[in-house]
Scaffold this motif. Structure first.
Motif, PDB file in Angstrom:
ATOM      1  N   HIS A   1      53.018 -42.263 -41.763  1.00  0.00           N
ATOM      2  CA  HIS A   1      52.651 -43.092 -40.382  1.00  0.00           C
ATOM      3  C   HIS A   1      51.475 -43.702 -41.676  1.00  0.00           C
ATOM      4  CE1 HIS A   1      54.081 -40.878 -36.732  1.00  0.00           C
ATOM      5  NE2 HIS A   1      53.171 -39.667 -37.809  1.00  0.00           N
ATOM      6  N   GLN A   2      51.143 -45.251 -41.336  1.00  0.00           N
ATOM      7  CA  GLN A   2      50.443 -46.190 -41.975  1.00  0.00           C
ATOM      8  C   GLN A   2      49.290 -46.092 -41.896  1.00  0.00           C
ATOM      9  OE1 GLN A   2      52.097 -49.203 -44.736  1.00  0.00           O
ATOM     10  NE2 GLN A   2      54.078 -48.291 -44.166  1.00  0.00           N
ATOM     11  N   GLY A   3      48.572 -46.771 -41.870  1.00  0.00           N
ATOM     12  CA  GLY A   3      46.957 -46.814 -41.441  1.00  0.00           C
ATOM     13  C   GLY A   3      45.817 -48.483 -42.159  1.00  0.00           C
TER      14      GLY A   3
ATOM     15  N   ASP B   1      57.569 -37.357 -41.085  1.00  0.00           N
ATOM     16  CA  ASP B   1      57.195 -37.751 -40.349  1.00  0.00           C
ATOM     17  C   ASP B   1      56.026 -38.904 -40.646  1.00  0.00           C
ATOM     18  OD1 ASP B   1      56.490 -38.704 -37.460  1.00  0.00           O
ATOM     19  OD2 ASP B   1      55.632 -36.753 -37.168  1.00  0.00           O
TER      20      ASP B   1
ATOM     21  N   LYS C   1      48.961 -30.983 -40.126  1.00  0.00           N
ATOM     22  CA  LYS C   1      48.680 -32.192 -40.877  1.00  0.00           C
ATOM     23  C   LYS C   1      48.141 -33.142 -41.894  1.00  0.00           C
ATOM     24  CE  LYS C   1      49.749 -34.014 -35.724  1.00  0.00           C
ATOM     25  NZ  LYS C   1      49.155 -35.144 -34.814  1.00  0.00           N
TER      26      LYS C   1
ATOM     27  N   ALA D   1      54.965 -42.801 -46.217  1.00  0.00           N
ATOM     28  CA  ALA D   1      54.722 -42.988 -45.293  1.00  0.00           C
ATOM     29  C   ALA D   1      56.034 -42.736 -45.375  1.00  0.00           C
ATOM     30  CB  ALA D   1      54.423 -43.825 -44.450  1.00  0.00           C
TER      31      ALA D   1
ATOM     32  N   PRO E   1      53.142 -34.074 -39.978  1.00  0.00           N
ATOM     33  CA  PRO E   1      53.267 -35.135 -40.209  1.00  0.00           C
ATOM     34  C   PRO E   1      52.198 -35.891 -41.161  1.00  0.00           C
ATOM     35  CG  PRO E   1      52.856 -34.175 -38.139  1.00  0.00           C
ATOM     36  CD  PRO E   1      53.034 -33.319 -39.263  1.00  0.00           C
TER      37      PRO E   1
ATOM     38  N   PHE F   1      44.746 -39.357 -34.906  1.00  0.00           N
ATOM     39  CA  PHE F   1      45.552 -39.074 -36.123  1.00  0.00           C
ATOM     40  C   PHE F   1      45.896 -36.623 -35.549  1.00  0.00           C
ATOM     41  CE2 PHE F   1      47.551 -36.684 -39.637  1.00  0.00           C
ATOM     42  CZ  PHE F   1      49.072 -37.082 -39.319  1.00  0.00           C
TER      43      PHE F   1
ATOM     44  N   LEU G   1      49.730 -38.998 -42.840  1.00  0.00           N
ATOM     45  CA  LEU G   1      48.982 -40.441 -42.129  1.00  0.00           C
ATOM     46  C   LEU G   1      48.379 -41.151 -43.664  1.00  0.00           C
ATOM     47  CD1 LEU G   1      47.310 -42.946 -40.824  1.00  0.00           C
ATOM     48  CD2 LEU G   1      46.101 -41.506 -40.540  1.00  0.00           C
TER      49      LEU G   1
END
Length: 257
Positions: A231-233, A229, A111, A224, A203, A254, A205
């Protein structure tokens, strides 16, 4: 203990590893060596084998000219080989761009987490990025590393306090001035290469702090959405230099998910 691994072009990459578990490589941004991740290591070493390293031309790593982004990708491939297989990657700032480029190039990764890769940062179209990068390179190559570092900091839009030149950080930063060209080359025109990143299957992030300039949120959203695949944060109250204790919960969640 400092170890070295040989990259494809013969460059020796110095690294340290701490902890146990899946390998997690920490990739620093501009003007940082492996010590830049020191505060994160003890917070992650209980869950991962944390690998910190000196990017080429920094610290105890050697260098081979001419520079190319592909050579830094090969460095990460060599580190993954030394770790014995796929590695997780966490990159800060331009180090995040290097992580994404490595994943897109097929480096074996599990990842990938990135914090504020500097896309959408250009405020002026008067000076193309390559012109500025060459200017910084010339300053560093002709013994004016202090001017190169100052020009780079001002270029980022950060406030430049002359008092920084009296701090212990300044000589270390000036010593790394020749590598600023590397980070500027990674960032290039500050546009997310969506077509290239579309091939990333790992994936991803993309993190940013809500106290950072608007470009940080735009960058995270674009990264993202460009991968398969993504994702945000968002880290409340954090800027570009996020506190380790604010970053680590996101990384643990994550990488363990």
């Amino acid at each position: 203990m400092v170890q070295t691994v040989k990259s494809a072009d013969g460059t020796l990459i110095a690294y340290e590893q701490t902890g146990s578990g899946a390998p997690l490589v920490m990739v620093g941004g501009a003007l940082s060596a492996r010590q830049g991740a020191a505060a994160l290591v003890p917070l992650l070493a209980g869950d991962f084998t944390v690998i910190t390293f000196d990017r080429r031309g920094r610290g105890e790593s050697t260098d081979t000219q001419p520079y190319a982004v592909e050579r830094e990708i090969e460095d990460l491939r060599a580190l993954a080989g030394a770790a014995g297989g796929p590695v997780h990657l966490y990159g800060h700032s331009s180090g995040g761009i290097l992580c994404l480029e490595a994943a897109a190039a097929g480096v074996p990764v599990g990842k990938v987490a990135v914090y504020e890769p500097p896309y959408f940062t250009h405020r002026s179209r008067d000076e193309p990025w390559q012109v500025f990068a060459n200017k910084v390179k010339t300053l560093a190559d002709t013994g004016h590393g202090d001017q190169a570092v100052e020009a780079f900091i001002r270029h980022t839009g950060a406030h430049f306090d002359e008092g920084i030149k009296q701090t212990p950080w300044w000589p270390a930063a000036v010593a790394l001035a020749p590598t600023l060209f590397y980070d500027l080359t990674l960032t290039a025109d500050a546009v997310v290469p969506e077509e290239r990143f579309a091939g990333i299957s790992a994936p991803v992030l993309a993190l940013y702090g809500d106290a950072s300039p608007d470009w940080a949120a735009a960058s995270a959203a674009a990264v993202a959405s460009s991968v398969k695949d993504g994702h945000q944060g968002v880290l409340p109250g954090q800027g570009h230099a996020a506190a380790p204790e604010a970053v680590v919960p996101f990384l643990l969640g994550f990488f363990h998910d």
